[in-house]
Structure formats: structure tokens, C-alpha cells
Design a protein around this motif. Sequence first.
Motif, PDB file in Angstrom:
ATOM      1  N   ASN A   1       0.847  -1.184   0.000  1.00 39.84           N
ATOM      2  CA  ASN A   1       0.000   0.000   0.000  1.00 39.84           C
ATOM      3  C   ASN A   1       0.890   1.245   0.000  1.00 39.84           C
ATOM      4  N   ARG A   2       0.664   2.169  -0.898  1.00 35.60           N
ATOM      5  CA  ARG A   2       1.490   3.378  -0.969  1.00 35.60           C
ATOM      6  C   ARG A   2       1.265   4.274   0.240  1.00 35.60           C
ATOM      7  N   CYS A   3       0.132   4.106   0.884  1.00 32.19           N
ATOM      8  CA  CYS A   3      -0.175   4.867   2.105  1.00 32.19           C
ATOM      9  C   CYS A   3       0.269   4.036   3.304  1.00 32.19           C
ATOM     10  N   LYS A   4       1.505   4.248   3.734  1.00 33.57           N
ATOM     11  CA  LYS A   4       2.107   3.417   4.769  1.00 33.57           C
ATOM     12  C   LYS A   4       2.088   4.115   6.121  1.00 33.57           C
ATOM     13  N   ALA A   5       1.855   3.337   7.157  1.00 30.71           N
ATOM     14  CA  ALA A   5       1.846   3.863   8.518  1.00 30.71           C
ATOM     15  C   ALA A   5       3.264   4.180   8.976  1.00 30.71           C
ATOM     16  N   ASN A   6       3.363   5.030   9.991  1.00 26.17           N
ATOM     17  CA  ASN A   6       4.676   5.419  10.524  1.00 26.17           C
ATOM     18  C   ASN A   6       5.525   4.230  10.980  1.00 26.17           C
ATOM     19  N   PRO A   7       4.945   3.218  11.641  1.00 27.95           N
ATOM     20  CA  PRO A   7       5.771   2.064  12.015  1.00 27.95           C
ATOM     21  C   PRO A   7       6.382   1.341  10.820  1.00 27.95           C
ATOM     22  N   VAL A   8       5.669   1.293   9.698  1.00 23.21           N
ATOM     23  CA  VAL A   8       6.218   0.664   8.501  1.00 23.21           C
ATOM     24  C   VAL A   8       7.377   1.487   7.956  1.00 23.21           C
ATOM     25  N   LEU A   9       7.207   2.811   7.909  1.00 22.01           N
ATOM     26  CA  LEU A   9       8.286   3.677   7.432  1.00 22.01           C
ATOM     27  C   LEU A   9       9.528   3.519   8.297  1.00 22.01           C
ATOM     28  N   TRP A  10       9.342   3.443   9.604  1.00 17.80           N
ATOM     29  CA  TRP A  10      10.472   3.244  10.526  1.00 17.80           C
ATOM     30  C   TRP A  10      11.106   1.870  10.309  1.00 17.80           C
ATOM     31  N   SER A  11      10.282   0.841  10.257  1.00 17.06           N
ATOM     32  CA  SER A  11      10.795  -0.531  10.202  1.00 17.06           C
ATOM     33  C   SER A  11      11.474  -0.845   8.884  1.00 17.06           C
ATOM     34  N   GLU A  12      11.058  -0.175   7.805  1.00 20.67           N
ATOM     35  CA  GLU A  12      11.774  -0.337   6.543  1.00 20.67           C
ATOM     36  C   GLU A  12      13.222   0.116   6.684  1.00 20.67           C
ATOM     37  N   GLN A  13      13.455   1.165   7.444  1.00 19.63           N
ATOM     38  CA  GLN A  13      14.820   1.626   7.692  1.00 19.63           C
ATOM     39  C   GLN A  13      15.581   0.617   8.549  1.00 19.63           C
ATOM     40  N   VAL A  14      14.905   0.087   9.564  1.00 17.71           N
ATOM     41  CA  VAL A  14      15.538  -0.906  10.442  1.00 17.71           C
ATOM     42  C   VAL A  14      16.014  -2.107   9.640  1.00 17.71           C
ATOM     43  N   MET A  15      15.230  -2.518   8.651  1.00 17.70           N
ATOM     44  CA  MET A  15      15.535  -3.733   7.910  1.00 17.70           C
ATOM     45  C   MET A  15      16.619  -3.558   6.857  1.00 17.70           C
ATOM     46  N   SER A  16      17.175  -2.388   6.737  1.00 16.68           N
ATOM     47  CA  SER A  16      18.169  -2.135   5.691  1.00 16.68           C
ATOM     48  C   SER A  16      19.413  -3.008   5.841  1.00 16.68           C
ATOM     49  N   ASP A  17      19.729  -3.436   7.075  1.00 18.09           N
ATOM     50  CA  ASP A  17      20.917  -4.278   7.286  1.00 18.09           C
ATOM     51  C   ASP A  17      20.570  -5.716   7.654  1.00 18.09           C
ATOM     52  N   GLY A  18      19.276  -6.055   7.699  1.00 15.38           N
ATOM     53  CA  GLY A  18      18.880  -7.428   7.983  1.00 15.38           C
ATOM     54  C   GLY A  18      19.130  -7.873   9.405  1.00 15.38           C
ATOM     55  N   VAL A  19      19.278  -6.919  10.313  1.00 13.03           N
ATOM     56  CA  VAL A  19      19.535  -7.230  11.729  1.00 13.03           C
ATOM     57  C   VAL A  19      18.384  -6.699  12.569  1.00 13.03           C
TER      58      VAL A  19
ATOM     59  N   ASN B   1      -1.318   4.317  14.283  1.00 13.17           N
ATOM     60  CA  ASN B   1      -0.282   5.330  14.115  1.00 13.17           C
ATOM     61  C   ASN B   1      -0.017   5.572  12.628  1.00 13.17           C
ATOM     62  N   CYS B   2      -1.093   5.763  11.887  1.00 11.78           N
ATOM     63  CA  CYS B   2      -1.041   6.030  10.448  1.00 11.78           C
ATOM     64  C   CYS B   2      -1.744   7.343  10.169  1.00 11.78           C
ATOM     65  N   TYR B   3      -1.163   8.164   9.292  1.00 12.31           N
ATOM     66  CA  TYR B   3      -1.668   9.503   9.016  1.00 12.31           C
ATOM     67  C   TYR B   3      -1.750  10.318  10.310  1.00 12.31           C
ATOM     68  N   THR B   4      -0.657  10.255  11.057  1.00 15.62           N
ATOM     69  CA  THR B   4      -0.549  11.005  12.312  1.00 15.62           C
ATOM     70  C   THR B   4       0.610  11.996  12.252  1.00 15.62           C
ATOM     71  N   GLY B   5       1.138  12.232  11.055  1.00 21.36           N
ATOM     72  CA  GLY B   5       2.129  13.276  10.851  1.00 21.36           C
ATOM     73  C   GLY B   5       3.464  13.028  11.526  1.00 21.36           C
ATOM     74  N   SER B   6       4.223  14.109  11.661  1.00 18.92           N
ATOM     75  CA  SER B   6       5.552  14.006  12.253  1.00 18.92           C
ATOM     76  C   SER B   6       5.479  13.569  13.706  1.00 18.92           C
ATOM     77  N   GLN B   7       4.424  13.962  14.397  1.00 14.74           N
ATOM     78  CA  GLN B   7       4.268  13.536  15.790  1.00 14.74           C
ATOM     79  C   GLN B   7       4.155  12.019  15.876  1.00 14.74           C
ATOM     80  N   GLY B   8       3.421  11.439  14.938  1.00 14.62           N
ATOM     81  CA  GLY B   8       3.269   9.994  14.931  1.00 14.62           C
ATOM     82  C   GLY B   8       4.583   9.279  14.666  1.00 14.62           C
ATOM     83  N   PHE B   9       5.401   9.824  13.750  1.00 17.47           N
ATOM     84  CA  PHE B   9       6.692   9.198  13.488  1.00 17.47           C
ATOM     85  C   PHE B   9       7.607   9.323  14.702  1.00 17.47           C
ATOM     86  N   GLN B  10       7.559  10.461  15.368  1.00 18.09           N
ATOM     87  CA  GLN B  10       8.345  10.645  16.589  1.00 18.09           C
ATOM     88  C   GLN B  10       7.911   9.657  17.670  1.00 18.09           C
ATOM     89  N   THR B  11       6.608   9.361  17.719  1.00 16.66           N
ATOM     90  CA  THR B  11       6.118   8.366  18.680  1.00 16.66           C
ATOM     91  C   THR B  11       6.692   6.989  18.377  1.00 16.66           C
TER      92      THR B  11
END
Length: 390
Positions: free
Chosen positions: A45-63, A75-85
Motif C-alpha cells: 500500500n502506498r499509504c504506509k503507517a509510521n511504524p512501517v516507514l520506521w521498520s523499513e529503515q531498520v531492515m536495511s541491514d537485515g539485523v 499510528n497512520c496519518y498522524t504526521g511528524s508527531q506519529g513518526f516521533q512516537t
Amino acid sequence: MSVTAASGFAAAGVAAGLKSTGKRDLAIVQNLGPLTAAATVFTTNRCKANPVLWSEQVMSDGVVSAIVLNSGGANCYTGSQGFQTTHATAEAVAERLGVSAGDVIVCSTGLIGDQLDLGKLTAGVRDAAAAIASGDAGSDDAGLAAAEAIMTTDTRAKQAAHVSPAGWTVGGMAKGAGMLAPGLATMLVVITTDAVLDSEQLDTALRRATRVTFDRLDSDGCMSTNDTVSLLASGTSGVVADLDEFTAALTAVCRSLAEQLQADAEGASHDIAIEVVNAFTEDEAVVVGRAVSRSNLFKAAIFGNDPNWGRVLAAVGTTDAVFDPYGIDVAINGVQVCTAGEPDQPRDLVDLAPRAVHVLIDLHAGDQTATILTNDLTHDYVHENSAYSS
């Protein structure tokens, strides 16, 4: 039976107060090592929740050292505050478990558009970490508590495990009762293994497994913004797994979880398996099965115990798969109701009283097959989803 079935993992599920019911709503699964290899498949889904955006970064090294999951809010469509959470939640887990925040996957599920209470999240992380430190976090009870904590409209926890004769184990938990449609992953799923495998091998096995299990589950045609399936390897068994054998075991666990999700779909009264055979390609078999699974006319007919096979053919005809429109066979629960595009046995011979329904569609266009799992469309489904945020 659950995410703690494999050795080298600890889990906990606690009530953080994110749900008004007071039930468990936050879980942590920790990989105790020695390996911290991981693979994850996320929603497309192109509309991704903040946890998915964060976890995609975490998975960059497979650890991955730990996964924290909450229900009670997507925690989706909650803006920068949601990502900070999300970031702060990972930091809280890292501090409590003594790992890096960059190695903590975050998953959330619940209503879109509402901010999560960070104070409740961090307090929940504290309590879950304390439960892990208590020494009983590798038990079946701990695994069940974690599986219960990620439930939303689910009526029961979903767990599965497989023990290999080779000496390694796969275990997993899942949540999902609505918005069950594929996008490489479906719902929230955490799978663990104590086999010795690296992240690249895990990724290969996971994608092979999800392709024929979670990706074939299409309860209501609605794809979530938060879907995540994660696979963690601790290596505690010391056994280097054969990749093909491991993939088969992983697929069995994923299939069990997918079938449990289907059986708990919101408001459903029938579990429907749409098997398409003799398609020109496997992809075309999937497309045909999915077209039928997403036909509200067909799903409503099954709810009404009406074996209306004309609605099956009408849905098949919306696809661009290779077939002769007047050469299709259809059987419902073992009764051949249509042969070569013409009526066969009387439809009133079909018994739709049981919950399980099997629809067999023969395209006579090749030798490929695929099965899509879906449910009927009921009054209860409409009511539950019309009142979801009230």
C-alpha cells in the motif's frame, strides 16, 4: 505453539491502557541470539503507517534484536508527531532491553488517524521488558500473552509451530480479522526460528512462503496500511537448516496462520476456498480466483446458502486470463453445477450449511493451479465495520 516455540526468544504481552477495554495491547518479542538475522515483508500500500516507514529503515541491514507491537491504534496519518512516537517507542525498547533502537522493528494496529499516547506506550514497554526479565518469557504462556496483545477485532489469538527432525523449530503468531488482502504481506505476523540462517536466506524463504499463503488470503479485498510479516532467526539450535526444508516448514506455519485468520474474519459465516485448476499460468489462476473472491454478488450468495454458479462465471469473465468462456467447469462442495459453460447437476444438490465451502473452477487452458481463501459477505461484517470507530 507460538512465537516462543523456537529457542532463543522471549516474549511478553501487557495492558498499557491503549485499549479502553483494559485488555493486553502491547507486546515485545526479543531475539536473544546468538544470531540476530531477520527478514520482513511489508504492505505494498502506498499509504504506509509510521511504524512501517520506521521498520523499513531498520531492515536495511537485515539485523533485528526485538519487535514491539501495539494494538489500540495504527499510528497512520498522524504526521511528524506519529513518526516521533514510533521512534520514541523503539528507543524505549532499546533502553530497556540493552539493544540498539536501529535494530527494533515497530508494529501498530488499530484505527487510522488517531495519535497514540506515548506515555502509555513507554509504560507498556517498561512492563513488558520487566516481564521478559522475570525469566519466564520463553514459555508458551508468554507467547500466548504476546499473541493476545496484538488482537484488535480478532476473537482469538493465532499461533502455529513446526518442529523439524533436523533439530530446529519455527514458531509464529498473527493478528487479523479484517482488511485481509495481499500486498506481499498481510496483517501483523511475527515468526521465529532457532535455525542457523542468514538474513538473505530468511528473505528468500519468507517471500516464497508468503507468496502462496498470506498472499492467497483475500477476505474482503481491502489492503491495510500497516501489514508486516517478520521472520527472526536466533541460531540457538546450532543447526544449519537446509533452505528448501526450512522453506517448506515456514510455508506450513504461514499456511496455518493464514487459515486461522480466514476462520476469524469479521462477521463471516462461511470460509471459502476458491481453487482454480488448469490455468495457462499460475498468475492467471491467482487472478481468476481473486476475481471471484472479490465479487460481492458471489459472497452474498454464499452467505444466503445460494450456490449461484452464474456469479462465479461472471467474475471469471472480468479477467484477462486465457480461457474459452464456454469451456469452463464449476463445482461447488463436490457438486458439478456447470460443465463447459452449461448447467450440469441441479444446484439444489449443493449443501452450503457447513462453514467450509470449496469452489472448483476448471479453465481447461493449461496445467497451473492456485487457491484463494476468502469469506462470505454478511450482515455482521457490515455492522462491525460501520461501527468500528464509534
